[in-house]
Scaffold this motif. Structure first.
Motif, PDB file in Angstrom:
ATOM      1  N   ILE A 154      48.928  10.838  61.138  1.00  0.00           N
ATOM      2  CA  ILE A 154      47.786  10.343  61.504  1.00  0.00           C
ATOM      3  C   ILE A 154      46.768  10.304  60.274  1.00  0.00           C
ATOM      4  N   LYS A 155      46.011   9.521  59.961  1.00  0.00           N
ATOM      5  CA  LYS A 155      44.845   9.326  58.892  1.00  0.00           C
ATOM      6  C   LYS A 155      43.703   9.573  59.620  1.00  0.00           C
ATOM      7  N   ILE A 156      42.588  10.596  59.074  1.00  0.00           N
ATOM      8  CA  ILE A 156      41.512  11.075  59.808  1.00  0.00           C
ATOM      9  C   ILE A 156      40.330  10.547  58.423  1.00  0.00           C
ATOM     10  N   LEU A 157      39.470   9.919  59.401  1.00  0.00           N
ATOM     11  CA  LEU A 157      38.247   9.435  58.409  1.00  0.00           C
ATOM     12  C   LEU A 157      37.199  10.174  59.096  1.00  0.00           C
ATOM     13  N   ASP A 158      36.536  11.422  58.681  1.00  0.00           N
ATOM     14  CA  ASP A 158      35.696  12.292  59.394  1.00  0.00           C
ATOM     15  C   ASP A 158      34.232  12.070  58.738  1.00  0.00           C
ATOM     16  N   MET A 159      33.621  11.267  59.736  1.00  0.00           N
ATOM     17  CA  MET A 159      32.043  10.983  59.373  1.00  0.00           C
ATOM     18  C   MET A 159      30.868  12.135  59.236  1.00  0.00           C
ATOM     19  N   SER A 160      31.356  13.159  60.080  1.00  0.00           N
ATOM     20  CA  SER A 160      30.563  14.226  60.270  1.00  0.00           C
ATOM     21  C   SER A 160      30.523  15.329  58.860  1.00  0.00           C
ATOM     22  N   ALA A 161      29.828  16.457  59.189  1.00  0.00           N
ATOM     23  CA  ALA A 161      29.546  17.066  57.946  1.00  0.00           C
ATOM     24  C   ALA A 161      30.577  18.104  57.930  1.00  0.00           C
ATOM     25  N   ASP A 162      31.594  18.442  58.874  1.00  0.00           N
ATOM     26  CA  ASP A 162      32.455  19.413  59.044  1.00  0.00           C
ATOM     27  C   ASP A 162      33.353  19.785  58.029  1.00  0.00           C
ATOM     28  N   PHE A 163      33.820  18.988  57.291  1.00  0.00           N
ATOM     29  CA  PHE A 163      34.857  19.155  56.102  1.00  0.00           C
ATOM     30  C   PHE A 163      34.192  18.731  54.882  1.00  0.00           C
ATOM     31  N   ARG A 164      33.021  18.656  54.639  1.00  0.00           N
ATOM     32  CA  ARG A 164      32.641  18.124  53.074  1.00  0.00           C
ATOM     33  C   ARG A 164      32.583  19.238  52.280  1.00  0.00           C
ATOM     34  N   GLY A 189      40.654  23.213  53.332  1.00  0.00           N
ATOM     35  CA  GLY A 189      41.094  23.168  52.194  1.00  0.00           C
ATOM     36  C   GLY A 189      41.648  22.142  51.728  1.00  0.00           C
ATOM     37  N   GLU A 190      42.378  21.549  52.832  1.00  0.00           N
ATOM     38  CA  GLU A 190      42.939  20.155  52.664  1.00  0.00           C
ATOM     39  C   GLU A 190      42.220  18.922  52.663  1.00  0.00           C
ATOM     40  N   ALA A 191      41.083  18.879  53.337  1.00  0.00           N
ATOM     41  CA  ALA A 191      40.151  17.831  53.325  1.00  0.00           C
ATOM     42  C   ALA A 191      39.934  17.363  51.830  1.00  0.00           C
ATOM     43  N   VAL A 192      39.787  16.100  51.683  1.00  0.00           N
ATOM     44  CA  VAL A 192      39.408  15.435  50.361  1.00  0.00           C
ATOM     45  C   VAL A 192      37.818  14.730  50.625  1.00  0.00           C
ATOM     46  N   TYR A 193      37.079  15.255  49.593  1.00  0.00           N
ATOM     47  CA  TYR A 193      35.567  14.578  49.862  1.00  0.00           C
ATOM     48  C   TYR A 193      35.775  13.229  49.400  1.00  0.00           C
ATOM     49  N   GLY A 194      35.138  12.430  50.512  1.00  0.00           N
ATOM     50  CA  GLY A 194      35.573  10.830  50.380  1.00  0.00           C
ATOM     51  C   GLY A 194      34.418   9.999  49.645  1.00  0.00           C
ATOM     52  N   LEU A 195      33.793  10.623  48.644  1.00  0.00           N
ATOM     53  CA  LEU A 195      32.914   9.510  47.771  1.00  0.00           C
ATOM     54  C   LEU A 195      34.091   8.586  46.937  1.00  0.00           C
ATOM     55  N   THR A 196      34.278   7.764  47.333  1.00  0.00           N
ATOM     56  CA  THR A 196      35.157   6.677  46.802  1.00  0.00           C
ATOM     57  C   THR A 196      35.430   6.543  45.355  1.00  0.00           C
ATOM     58  N   THR A 230      43.481   8.325  48.197  1.00  0.00           N
ATOM     59  CA  THR A 230      44.646   7.490  48.517  1.00  0.00           C
ATOM     60  C   THR A 230      45.852   8.504  48.987  1.00  0.00           C
ATOM     61  N   ALA A 231      46.207   9.465  48.556  1.00  0.00           N
ATOM     62  CA  ALA A 231      47.149  10.349  49.046  1.00  0.00           C
ATOM     63  C   ALA A 231      46.640  11.247  50.250  1.00  0.00           C
ATOM     64  N   ALA A 232      45.529  11.322  50.947  1.00  0.00           N
ATOM     65  CA  ALA A 232      45.168  12.424  51.797  1.00  0.00           C
ATOM     66  C   ALA A 232      45.398  11.801  53.176  1.00  0.00           C
ATOM     67  N   ARG A 233      45.371  12.859  54.178  1.00  0.00           N
ATOM     68  CA  ARG A 233      45.464  12.310  55.435  1.00  0.00           C
ATOM     69  C   ARG A 233      44.067  12.820  56.138  1.00  0.00           C
ATOM     70  N   LEU A 234      43.324  13.736  55.430  1.00  0.00           N
ATOM     71  CA  LEU A 234      41.876  14.146  56.022  1.00  0.00           C
ATOM     72  C   LEU A 234      40.900  13.884  54.962  1.00  0.00           C
ATOM     73  N   MET A 253      39.776   4.167  54.262  1.00  0.00           N
ATOM     74  CA  MET A 253      40.864   3.820  55.129  1.00  0.00           C
ATOM     75  C   MET A 253      41.651   2.976  54.493  1.00  0.00           C
ATOM     76  N   ASN A 254      41.045   1.781  53.694  1.00  0.00           N
ATOM     77  CA  ASN A 254      41.751   0.828  53.019  1.00  0.00           C
ATOM     78  C   ASN A 254      42.713   1.511  51.711  1.00  0.00           C
ATOM     79  N   LEU A 255      42.115   2.597  51.270  1.00  0.00           N
ATOM     80  CA  LEU A 255      42.854   3.211  49.925  1.00  0.00           C
ATOM     81  C   LEU A 255      43.983   4.063  50.772  1.00  0.00           C
ATOM     82  N   MET A 256      44.003   4.533  51.925  1.00  0.00           N
ATOM     83  CA  MET A 256      44.778   5.366  52.554  1.00  0.00           C
ATOM     84  C   MET A 256      46.038   4.454  53.058  1.00  0.00           C
TER      85      MET A 256
END
Length: 348
Positions: free
Chosen positions: A96-106, A128-135, A143-147, A329-332
């Motif tokens: 699954i693809k996760i788009l986390d809008m909280s601060a927990d993985f930033r 460690g897996e999470a990608v910081y999502g500033l597009t 594009t290659a992330a799941r979180l 999400m569009n990129l993912m």
């Protein structure tokens, strides 16, 4: 392409609701699950009456969602509650693809997270897996992330404006002062005395002065751009409007001119669909981006020699949260990045 099945966790908050608003008209997305534990069993239109025209699933507890039937989850839960929930979602459906809008993985550093959020991170294997999502900064990794850890609203406005300048070494990263202002939705939908209309309606209030948690994100990413540790002066304020955000950054120049700064920003964002650099003499305004996924940036010469003022504005619920999450999400899913996000600002 078949529509992607989307779940929104924490749909009763403002960011969750804006994700619903935008995804409801996204041609490649179908909202199939909505959660809000305190409103479980209700229709979304009971919680947000402006959704009366939409055929949406009823709100349920997050534990009742079958994540194996979803392609992506948008998480709009408060920080501190998200880590274990996302870990459980990924365990149930590793693809699954996760788009986390909280601060927990930033924040990438676990000690920094504990310092700013007051407790140890509860899903270190995912941090460690999470990608910081500033597009605009991390498009390829997203594009290659799941979180994806979608940035905070203040960091998005500040970093879009300052990272190219720090990377080009046009500004002194040890001398940055940021005056930030946000609409009341930035404080969330929960009942708080300071956000009551009679308390906030005709005033401007600073908060978390010198201690706001978004400082950590700003410092993390400017530090990456500059190649050195950075500490900024960051002061946020609540202003009496529902949505919108404006950041004024005062910077010291490294032998550059304000025109050099503007030229660098124009070069950095020449091909970016959602970042607009205002022409010389044009000042960004919150009303220029309200309800849209756009960021507007401007540069003005300071009266103090060797200094400049960098202005940036966005809608805190769109590019500052749900809109940027959809952009990611569009990129993912290898969709055109602007899909579902072509809204022009709502004015007046």
């Amino acid at each position: 392409m078949a529509k992607k099945k989307i779940g929104i966790l924490g749909a009763s908050g403002y960011t969750g609701a804006d994700a619903v608003r935008l995804l409801a008209r996204h041609p490649n997305a179908e909202i199939t699950a909505l959660t809000a534990n305190t409103h479980a069993g209700k229709a979304m239109s009971e919680v947000f009456p402006h959704f009366f025209m939409l055929d949406l699933p009823k709100l349920v507890e997050w534990e009742k969602v079958d994540c194996t039937q979803l392609d992506a989850v948008f998480c709009g839960l408060p920080h501190g509650t998200t880590q274990e929930i996302i870990a459980a979602v990924l365990k149930a459906n590793p693809g699954i693809k996760i788009l986390d809008m909280s601060a927990d993985f930033r924040l990438r550093n676990k000690d920094s997270y504990a310092q700013w959020y007051g407790h140890e991170h509860r899903a270190l294997e995912l941090q460690g897996e999470a990608v910081y999502g500033l597009t605009e900064l991390y498009r390829e990794k997203i594009t290659a992330a799941r979180l994806v850890a979608c940035p905070g609203c203040y960091p998005t406005a500040v970093l879009v404006a300052l990272v190219p300048l720090a990377k080009a070494k046009l500004i002194d990263v040890d001398d940055i002062v940021i005056d930030a202002k946000s609409g009341i939705t930035g404080a969330g939908r929960g009942l708080k005395q300071n956000t009551l209309f009679s308390e906030a309606g005709e005033g401007l209030s600073p908060y978390s002065v010198g201690t706001h948690r978004h400082s950590a994100e700003i410092e993390q990413e400017i530090g990456v751009a500059a190649g050195s540790a950075v500490t900024v002066n960051f002061t946020p304020h609540l202003i009496p409007m529902a949505r919108g955000e404006f950041c004024t950054s005062y910077v010291k120049l490294n032998g550059a001119t304000p025109d050099d700064l503007r030229a660098e920003l124009e070069k950095a964002y020449a091909d970016e669909p959602f970042v607009h650099v205002a022409k010389k003499g044009v000042l960004p305004q919150t009303q220029n981006v309200r309800g849209s996924n756009y960021v507007q940036i401007g540069v003005v010469a300071d009266r103090i020699k060797n200094r400049a003022i960098v202005l940036s504005t966005l809608d805190n619920l769109v590019k500052g949260s749900a809109g940027q999450a959809i952009q990611n999400m569009n990129l993912m899913f290898a969709l055109p990045e602007t899909t579902g996000l072509a809204q022009i600002a709502l004015f007046p």
